[in-house]
Design a protein around this motif. Sequence first.
Motif, PDB file in Angstrom:
ATOM      1  N   PHE A 155       2.628   7.616  -9.253  1.00  0.00           N
ATOM      2  CA  PHE A 155       2.396   6.990  -7.937  1.00  0.00           C
ATOM      3  C   PHE A 155       1.262   5.984  -8.092  1.00  0.00           C
ATOM      4  N   PRO A 180       3.891  15.645   0.662  1.00  0.00           N
ATOM      5  CA  PRO A 180       2.458  15.325   0.721  1.00  0.00           C
ATOM      6  C   PRO A 180       1.850  15.050  -0.651  1.00  0.00           C
ATOM      7  N   GLU A 181       2.520  15.511  -1.707  1.00  0.00           N
ATOM      8  CA  GLU A 181       1.977  15.297  -3.051  1.00  0.00           C
ATOM      9  C   GLU A 181       1.853  13.810  -3.372  1.00  0.00           C
ATOM     10  N   ARG A 184      -0.964  12.274  -1.524  1.00  0.00           N
ATOM     11  CA  ARG A 184      -2.265  12.709  -2.018  1.00  0.00           C
ATOM     12  C   ARG A 184      -2.624  12.006  -3.319  1.00  0.00           C
ATOM     13  N   VAL A 185      -1.641  11.809  -4.197  1.00  0.00           N
ATOM     14  CA  VAL A 185      -1.953  11.089  -5.440  1.00  0.00           C
ATOM     15  C   VAL A 185      -2.393   9.658  -5.106  1.00  0.00           C
ATOM     16  N   GLY A 187      -3.837   8.894  -2.175  1.00  0.00           N
ATOM     17  CA  GLY A 187      -5.149   9.099  -1.553  1.00  0.00           C
ATOM     18  C   GLY A 187      -6.248   9.266  -2.587  1.00  0.00           C
ATOM     19  N   LEU A 188      -5.917   9.925  -3.674  1.00  0.00           N
ATOM     20  CA  LEU A 188      -6.901  10.132  -4.750  1.00  0.00           C
ATOM     21  C   LEU A 188      -7.208   8.836  -5.496  1.00  0.00           C
ATOM     22  N   GLN A 189      -6.437   7.799  -5.231  1.00  0.00           N
ATOM     23  CA  GLN A 189      -6.763   6.467  -5.751  1.00  0.00           C
ATOM     24  C   GLN A 189      -7.381   5.598  -4.646  1.00  0.00           C
TER      25      GLN A 189
END
Lengths: 315, 315
Positions: A155, A180-181, A184-185, A187-189
């Motif tokens: 992603f 949601p995974e 979230r990946v 979001g983590l960026q």
Amino acid sequence: MSRILRIAGAQMGPNQRAESRAAILARMISLLEQAAAQGAKLVVFPELAFTTFFPRWPMDRDSPELLACFETAMPNPQVQPLFDRAKALGVGFYVGYAELTPDGQRFNSAVTVGPDGTILFKYRKIHLPGSDRVKEGQRYQQLEKMYFQYGDMGFPAARGPAEWGAPVLGMLICNDRRWPEGWRVLGLQGAELVMVGYNSAAYDPNGGEGESAELRTFHSTLAAQANAYMNATWAVTVAKAGVEDGAGLIGGSCIVDPNGIVVAQAKTLGDEVILADVDFDACRQGKEKMFNFAAHRRPQWYGPITGQVGATPPA
Amino acid sequence: MSRILRIAGAQMGPNQRAESRAAILARMISLLEQAAAQGAKLVVFPELAFTTFFPRWPMDRDSPELLACFETAMPNPQVQPLFDRAKALGVGFYVGYAELTPDGQRFNSAVTVGPDGTILFKYRKIHLPGSDRVKEGQRYQQLEKMYFQYGDMGFPAARGPAEWGAPVLGMLICNDRRWPEGWRVLGLQGAELVMVGYNSAAYDPNGGEGESAELRTFHSTLAAQANAYMNATWAVTVAKAGVEDGAGLIGGSCIVDPNGIVVAQAKTLGDEVILADVDFDACRQGKEKMFNFAAHRRPQWYGPITGQVGATPPA
């Protein structure tokens, strides 16, 4: 520096199987021009925007009709007029398409193109729904798992151009938005805008029981709202809608703010532009407080998310 | 076998700091009786239900007032009347409390108790919000990270008793409900009901700018709706609400079905019972189709979720 960008969702009505690529492209250019005329600098088109949603039809892997649905390069002469017009207008765009690589791999892909006409980044759909084989006795199929390989790029997020305020951009495609995974990946960026094109059934086209179009549209909007909120990002989700090849697709294209509030939503099932002024700095409060990941996440307890695929209920 | 269980959320109005434990317990027993009189077999109470939300007050770690907020066993003589009444009524319950272990560890915990009065399982809150130190010059604090250790049990699920239809049960506490990771770990255990108690600020009690109570209630409900939908589970989220110690708490307790639809929601900020007939088999469609994890999840691309804590934006 202002980080407010006017963004459009270019919802498309149906692309019938018999329709020409040129006619579809002309509609897309019209939507682009409508959005640009209203000041949009970035336009989001649906998944598989250049064709009908062909995974509903069983076709031979090497049939000319199926191959004609795939792009062997991006851009290419068939889509070049869209790229040219966008560059002339100084507008970027997200567009979904079927990708056939030089070595024969096939993906359900999307690219985001900058205002200068260059491709900023590409994404290949990871959460393919449907079946990997034809279901006998069904008029309509959902053959994404047969026609496409699973995305192999993760992603990815990318930084948009300075003239857009250098936002962190992410892409998802259709069914990805329910998982949601993927959000979230992104979001983590640090994603500040997640763009999503989709083709989602409004009802079971084979006449079976199923959820209403209203419920399906609610699900689509709910997933965008909550995942935008939980990652403190804007989201733009854009449908191909209406009755395509006799099968209904939901509309409900929307622009969602980092609070999960819908700030614009399509009212029709046809070609329709929705617009919002997206302030990327509105993501900051969420990212610094409630969803300050560094302060609050506890990955040591998230192991099953990466450690297993299916559910394993207790005895 | 029918798998329909009538479930209640027992929203509580505020517990003032000066209020006696006995008076609070009497209100809880009254809510339990109201729920049981309407046929409920499982009652969900809030987080830290037996006391005020004491993390708003700075207190010495070994002060008698702070220690009096903790339970050194569960049950214990102070809470035994609730356990006794529930057992007599044949009703189970979820309740949040501050846990002090024999070896001196402190957790923000919850237990679910079966209709026979035995504890089915325990959970210790993982997503602690707030600060690990007193912020000088602020009347109201949020000291969960100072008063509690992070939960050390992961996100356990447990099978409920046969007389409830043997549902897979999960628990979260307050801020956990905003984190899709906790829901997903429960979903990966096949959760059919996730119970959540909370105490959530309605506004900044120190008078700073902040979100409206309406927006905060929307966020609370949105998180429950979408995470229930994306894991094909029922959810019951239950507030301690109203003005407690001069600080406002949102209400909005709700019961959400596996489609993400709110089927019951509290209308007040006080003691209030909400009810729904929860059909655990309504989770099956989602678990077998759209959210068939075994068929559709792609954990090889979820690595950052467990591999990093904070966000790392692209350059």
